[in-house]
Design a protein around this motif. Sequence first.
Motif, short mmCIF file in Angstrom:
data_model
loop_
_atom_site.label_atom_id
_atom_site.label_comp_id
_atom_site.label_asym_id
_atom_site.label_seq_id
_atom_site.Cartn_x
_atom_site.Cartn_y
_atom_site.Cartn_z
N GLY A 48 0.85 -1.19 0.00
CA GLY A 48 0.00 0.00 0.00
C GLY A 48 0.88 1.24 0.00
N GLY A 49 0.60 2.18 -0.87
CA GLY A 49 1.40 3.42 -0.90
C GLY A 49 2.40 3.41 -2.05
N ASP A 50 3.16 4.48 -2.11
CA ASP A 50 4.10 4.64 -3.21
C ASP A 50 5.46 4.05 -2.83
OD1 ASP A 50 5.70 5.36 -5.28
OD2 ASP A 50 5.60 7.52 -4.92
N SER A 52 7.48 2.67 -5.25
CA SER A 52 8.00 2.34 -6.58
C SER A 52 9.52 2.19 -6.58
CB SER A 52 7.58 3.41 -7.58
OG SER A 52 7.94 4.68 -7.10
N ARG A 126 13.45 10.57 -3.37
CA ARG A 126 12.98 11.08 -2.08
C ARG A 126 14.16 11.59 -1.25
NH1 ARG A 126 9.37 6.58 0.65
NH2 ARG A 126 8.49 6.29 -1.41
N PRO A 127 14.33 12.89 -1.20
CA PRO A 127 15.48 13.48 -0.49
C PRO A 127 15.38 13.30 1.02
CG PRO A 127 14.05 15.19 -1.41
CD PRO A 127 13.46 13.90 -1.80
N LEU A 128 16.05 12.30 1.54
CA LEU A 128 16.00 12.00 2.98
C LEU A 128 17.06 12.85 3.67
CD1 LEU A 128 15.72 8.11 2.52
CD2 LEU A 128 13.85 9.72 2.89
N SER A 129 16.74 14.13 3.86
CA SER A 129 17.75 15.09 4.27
C SER A 129 18.30 14.79 5.66
CB SER A 129 17.17 16.50 4.23
OG SER A 129 15.98 16.56 4.99
N TRP A 130 17.51 14.12 6.51
CA TRP A 130 17.98 13.81 7.86
C TRP A 130 19.18 12.87 7.84
CZ3 TRP A 130 17.15 8.59 8.07
CH2 TRP A 130 16.07 8.09 7.33
N TYR A 408 18.54 11.43 14.82
CA TYR A 408 17.66 12.40 14.15
C TYR A 408 16.49 12.81 15.02
CZ TYR A 408 14.39 8.61 12.90
OH TYR A 408 13.49 7.58 12.92
N LEU A 412 15.16 16.54 15.32
CA LEU A 412 13.76 16.72 14.88
C LEU A 412 12.92 17.42 15.94
CD1 LEU A 412 11.32 15.72 12.94
CD2 LEU A 412 11.11 13.87 14.59
N GLY A 419 12.48 19.42 12.29
CA GLY A 419 11.21 19.34 11.59
C GLY A 419 10.03 19.86 12.38
N ASP A 420 10.01 19.62 13.69
CA ASP A 420 8.87 20.05 14.50
C ASP A 420 8.82 21.57 14.68
OD1 ASP A 420 8.05 17.50 14.75
OD2 ASP A 420 8.65 17.23 16.84
N ARG A 422 10.84 24.00 12.78
CA ARG A 422 11.40 24.83 11.70
C ARG A 422 10.42 25.87 11.16
NH1 ARG A 422 13.48 20.89 8.29
NH2 ARG A 422 11.33 20.59 7.61
N LEU B 44 9.11 11.11 3.48
CA LEU B 44 10.44 11.53 3.91
C LEU B 44 10.78 11.14 5.34
CD1 LEU B 44 10.38 15.13 2.38
CD2 LEU B 44 11.28 13.04 1.36
N GLN B 46 9.91 12.69 8.02
CA GLN B 46 9.85 13.84 8.92
C GLN B 46 9.21 15.03 8.17
OE1 GLN B 46 13.25 16.58 9.58
NE2 GLN B 46 14.44 14.73 9.38
N PRO B 47 8.80 16.07 8.91
CA PRO B 47 8.12 17.18 8.23
C PRO B 47 8.97 17.74 7.09
CG PRO B 47 7.92 17.41 10.60
CD PRO B 47 8.87 16.28 10.37
N TYR B 87 -0.69 9.18 -3.23
CA TYR B 87 0.08 8.21 -2.46
C TYR B 87 0.50 6.97 -3.25
CZ TYR B 87 -1.17 10.69 1.77
OH TYR B 87 -1.31 11.65 2.75
N HIS B 88 -0.12 6.78 -4.41
CA HIS B 88 0.16 5.57 -5.17
C HIS B 88 0.69 5.97 -6.53
CE1 HIS B 88 -3.16 4.80 -2.41
NE2 HIS B 88 -2.77 3.56 -2.33
N GLU B 89 1.41 5.07 -7.13
CA GLU B 89 1.80 5.26 -8.51
C GLU B 89 0.67 4.74 -9.39
OE1 GLU B 89 5.19 6.04 -10.24
OE2 GLU B 89 4.79 7.40 -8.60
#
Lengths: 510, 315
Positions: A48-50, A52, A126-130, A408, A412, A419-420, A422, B44, B46-47, B87-89
């Motif tokens: 379920g979800g993206d 890909s 997906r830029p996982l900056s943390w 992190y 955070l 993130g909380d 910023r 990601l 986190q926010p 949320y899905h492709e």
Amino acid sequence: MQQTLSRRQLLAGVAGGTTALAAGCQSVFGNENAGGSKTVALSTPLTGGDWSMYGGAAPYYSPMHETLTASSHDFSTIEPWLATEWETIDDTTWEFTLRDGATFHNGEALTADVVAESLSALLADRPLSWAKVTDESFSAVDDRTLRVETVERFGALAGTLSHPLFGIQHPGSYDRPIGTGPFEADSADPDSPLQTTRFEDYWGAEPQLEELTFEGITDPTTRSTSLQAGEIDASFEIPRQDYDLLSANDAVTVRTQREPRAGSAMINLYNSPTDDADLRRALNYAVDQQSIVDSILSGIGAPAKGPYPQMIPFSAHDELPEYGPDLERARDLVDQSGYSGEDVELHVSSNTPHMQLIATRMQDRFAEIGVSSTVRQFDRGSFFETEQMAESNLTLIELGSINGAADYLVHLQFHSEGGDNRALYESEGTGLYNLGPEVDSLIEEGDRALDKETKHEAYREVQRRVMDQGVLVPIYYKEYVLGQRANTTGPETHAVPHMTRWTEFAHDGE
Amino acid sequence: MRWQYLPRRLALTAVTLLLVSVVTYGLILVTPGDPAKLVLQKQLGQPPTADQVAAFRAQHGLDEPPHIQYLHWLGELLRGDLGQSYYHERSVSELLVDRLPVTLSLAAGGLAVSLAVSLPTGILSACRPHGYADHASQAVALLGVAMPNFWLGYLLVFVFSLTLGVTPVYGSGTPAHLLLPSLTLGTGLAAVQTRLLRASLRDTLDAEFVTAARTRGLGERLVVYKHALRNALLPLVTVLGLQLGFLLNGAVIVEVVFQRPGLGTLLVNAVFDRNYPVVQGVTLLAGVLFVLVNTVTDLAYERIDPRVRLGGEPA
């Protein structure tokens, strides 16, 4: 000739048909699954979800994708996995030596080139900056050596790369999950059970099962009843209140495992009346964590003293003073504070029913010390946005690490650029849970430290200051419940359930 | 049947669906929660930063004024494109096609169970008012209406799956998987149908044409089944149409308890996730199904009672 059906015939037919259908089901559904094939229930489907970038299946709980490093079962150390060793070359450069003999499910060898391409594609998507890396951070030095350039000095890189999101998918195709793990899948159909089979060329311990299926069952009670009925072989996130019931069932085994995860009421430092440190301390003194764990969490979990449970290596739990419960002291602090009867708002998400109960319990305790409060419930779509709008005084959340390095979390929650905080810090110059420049500096010192002692001491000092100022009311350290059929053995419970290792899961033939 | 009725009905349907889409869009806009932040937080871990949020909004057209967003969606719809899930492709159409069979099977099962219970019970109660069967059916009907679906579902699982071990707890794939969800859904529907049929049939049995039939020497069975029942069915058909319409919009609780995710679960999750294209797609499909069911119900009136003429023409 017209044929007619009498009422009696009709009713007899319906009753007979129902009985026959039910009887027919018994032989099909009453059986245990065969020895070489098991089904595991999760609260959400892996498909379920993206996902890909992982061939359509989430890398969480997954036996298909593996990471360069791994967290030990008790979360105490970072272990080699697809990388056998690593070293820092300079402040921002690391080199990881890859395991020899690991192959992908498509038969291709694990090489530094492939890993660099895979992780670069992931970070571009997906830029996982943390993680302090970008899509340009990865390169191959030679076949077996992967170089990683972090965007700044970051001592937690090895642990961070154990996060399941850094699971390595072969970049040649994203049509199906292609990793190096002990099980492989021919396809990952959206929102469907994920069926995997043993990967014969797995580099590590041979998987015990021939087939392993992951099924998403969203309703906790249905997970529990399916396990009792033998329709599934194991289930995560069994409801706590079912623990005793399942323990008494000879056909089922239940285990609990502490997680690097805590439930807390985060207190907004910039919203009246909780901008008063004495009031925040008073709220801390009022709450009875043990009673909450015993009654609302059915005794599964532990009362918290700080934001991070002991199993997180830099947790300051053992050295943090206990606030209470002490209603007398709490009342004194309320008198001492500037509190003048304003309403304190507690926000909870509709996604976490136990938090709603906890909020109500806290509300009762606050009333006992003369602090009036309101509990407001939000759906998950607006919960975090409302938190960011700084409308609440206390926001009840559960937060933890699914990453071998929990660093992190500190950034955070408590850094002004975390993130909380910023958005409000940048727009209003405030934030939510950030105490200011000194704490920011401590967090940055911890983030950048390459030696554990410096890092841990900096993070512990953050926790001491946070608790001294009453930035949160710690509530509980989480334990999860894993249920499984008694005719199965393994797997060893992992502190991070998403990292469970499935090679040990087996049918107990005896 | 008056075929000229259909074009007018289709035109009304188009207007209805347009209004549904406008209202849905309006409700989405006033609901707090930013899809960009929600989706990115999930992806990601986190926010997201302000730049990431802005990029997401631009990518999905969320930075346009609301009326432009709506017109864009409408334009794509007229080209047969319901958009893409955040949320899905996957496209919204694919998601709907996946979920519709689940919803249809649940609706059909629930309705079949309800009719299997309500028809014999309602007729029996009406024919023997104030008898034991009538009192029992009233009590059961009250229980059926009052009992929450989720509780009945768990109760049925406890009895049939855990205690007797004769039905699966959850899932799909065989007719047996449909048994408990259908019973759960059908019980509440049957309760309403039974009471309605009883009342309607009682009234009809007291009507003059029924008395006339009796005085002509017809047997009671013939009087009830051939003369009275047909006339008493009209209110039941009306309620059946409404019930079916609601079932086709998804029975969320039953879908969750028995792990049969249909349109209801898809819509609820989309609302919580602020997955706007999916919300719009499901509500539009639900609107189409509802209108379709009501049209079929109208046509059924004419079939059951020849005095009824669609399109406002006199009989």
